[in-house]
Write an enzyme that holds these catalytic residues in place. Structure first.
Site, short mmCIF file in Angstrom:
data_model
loop_
_atom_site.label_atom_id
_atom_site.label_comp_id
_atom_site.label_asym_id
_atom_site.label_seq_id
_atom_site.Cartn_x
_atom_site.Cartn_y
_atom_site.Cartn_z
N PHE A 112 0.87 -1.19 0.00
CA PHE A 112 0.00 0.00 0.00
C PHE A 112 0.90 1.23 0.00
CE2 PHE A 112 -2.57 3.09 2.47
CZ PHE A 112 -3.82 2.98 1.88
N GLU A 142 12.53 2.99 3.53
CA GLU A 142 11.59 3.41 4.57
C GLU A 142 12.21 3.44 5.96
OE1 GLU A 142 8.83 4.73 3.73
OE2 GLU A 142 8.75 4.08 1.66
N TYR A 153 1.29 5.04 -0.18
CA TYR A 153 0.44 6.21 0.02
C TYR A 153 1.17 7.55 -0.01
CZ TYR A 153 2.23 5.95 4.81
OH TYR A 153 3.05 5.89 5.91
N GLY A 154 2.48 7.56 0.05
CA GLY A 154 3.24 8.82 0.06
C GLY A 154 3.93 9.03 -1.27
N SER A 155 5.23 9.28 -1.24
CA SER A 155 5.95 9.52 -2.49
C SER A 155 5.99 8.28 -3.37
CB SER A 155 7.36 10.04 -2.22
OG SER A 155 8.17 9.05 -1.61
#
Length: 164
Positions: free
Chosen positions: A10, A78, A12-14
C-alpha cells in the site's frame, strides 16, 4: 528457507510516484488504486508522510505487488525499523485483478503498510519531499485517486508547483 512469495504493498506517500517505485523496486507490479478506511494522511515532524488511525477518514494509495528483493529494498528506503514499522492492514482494492475476498460488496486485500508510530504530530515537509510528492500527486490523479481527496488531505502540506 528462501521464499518467492509476493507481497501486496500500500504506497500512500511519495511511492504514489510510479517512476520512483520503478527505480526503487524494479520487479514491482502496479495493481491499481486502493483505500484504507479510518486512517488519515499527514506529514509528520520528520518531514515525510505517515498515516494515523482516525475514525471516518480515509487514505488512498496505489497497490503494488513486490518481490521479496523489492520488499527488502523498500525496507531500506523506509528506514525499517527505526523510522517506519511494517504493518499488515486490510484495504479496499479497486483494481482489475481478482485479489483478496469480497466483504459487504467490497474487494478486500491484506497489504503491507509502512507506518511511523513515533513521529505522529503534524510538521512541515522536507524541501526535497515536496518535489517527489508533486510527482506522486500527478500520478495519483492520473491513476484514479479522487481529486477531492488530494485537495483535502495532501495539498494542505504539499504546495502545488508554480506551473499549476
Amino acid at each position: 528457507m528462501a521464499t518467492d512469495a509476493k507481497t501486496l504493498y500500500f504506497g500512500y506517500g511519495s511511492n504514489l510516484w510510479r517512476d520512483q517505485m520503478n527505480r526503487r523496486c524494479p520487479d514491482n507490479k502496479f495493481l491499481g488504486t486502493t483505500r484504507l478506511a479510518d486512517w488519515r494522511w499527514i506529514i509528520n515532524t520528520a518531514g515525510y508522510a505517515t498515516i494515523l488511525p482516525s475514525e471516518g477518514d480515509e487514505v488512498y494509495a496505489f497497490l503494488y505487488e513486490l518481490s521479496p528483493a523489492d520488499e527488502a529494498i523498500l525496507d531500506g528506503y523506509e528506514g525499517v525499523p527505526t523510522s517506519y514499522v511494517k504493518q499488515t492492514m486490510a484495504v479496499e482494492y479497486f483494481g482489475t485483478k481478482d485479489y483478496g475476498v469480497v466483504r459487504h460488496g467490497k474487494r478486500i486485500v491484506d497489504a503491507l503498510v509502512y507506518v511511523d508510530v513515533q513521529r505522529v504530530k503534524d510538521g512541515p515537509p522536507k524541501t526535497e519531499y515536496i518535489y517527489r510528492m508533486n510527482r506522486a500527486i500527478a500520478d495519483a490523479l492520473a491513476g484514479g485517486i479522487p481529486k477531492a481527496y488530494i485537495e483535502k488531505n495532501l495539498r494542505p502540506y504539499i504546495p502545488a508547483p508554480a506551473s499549476e
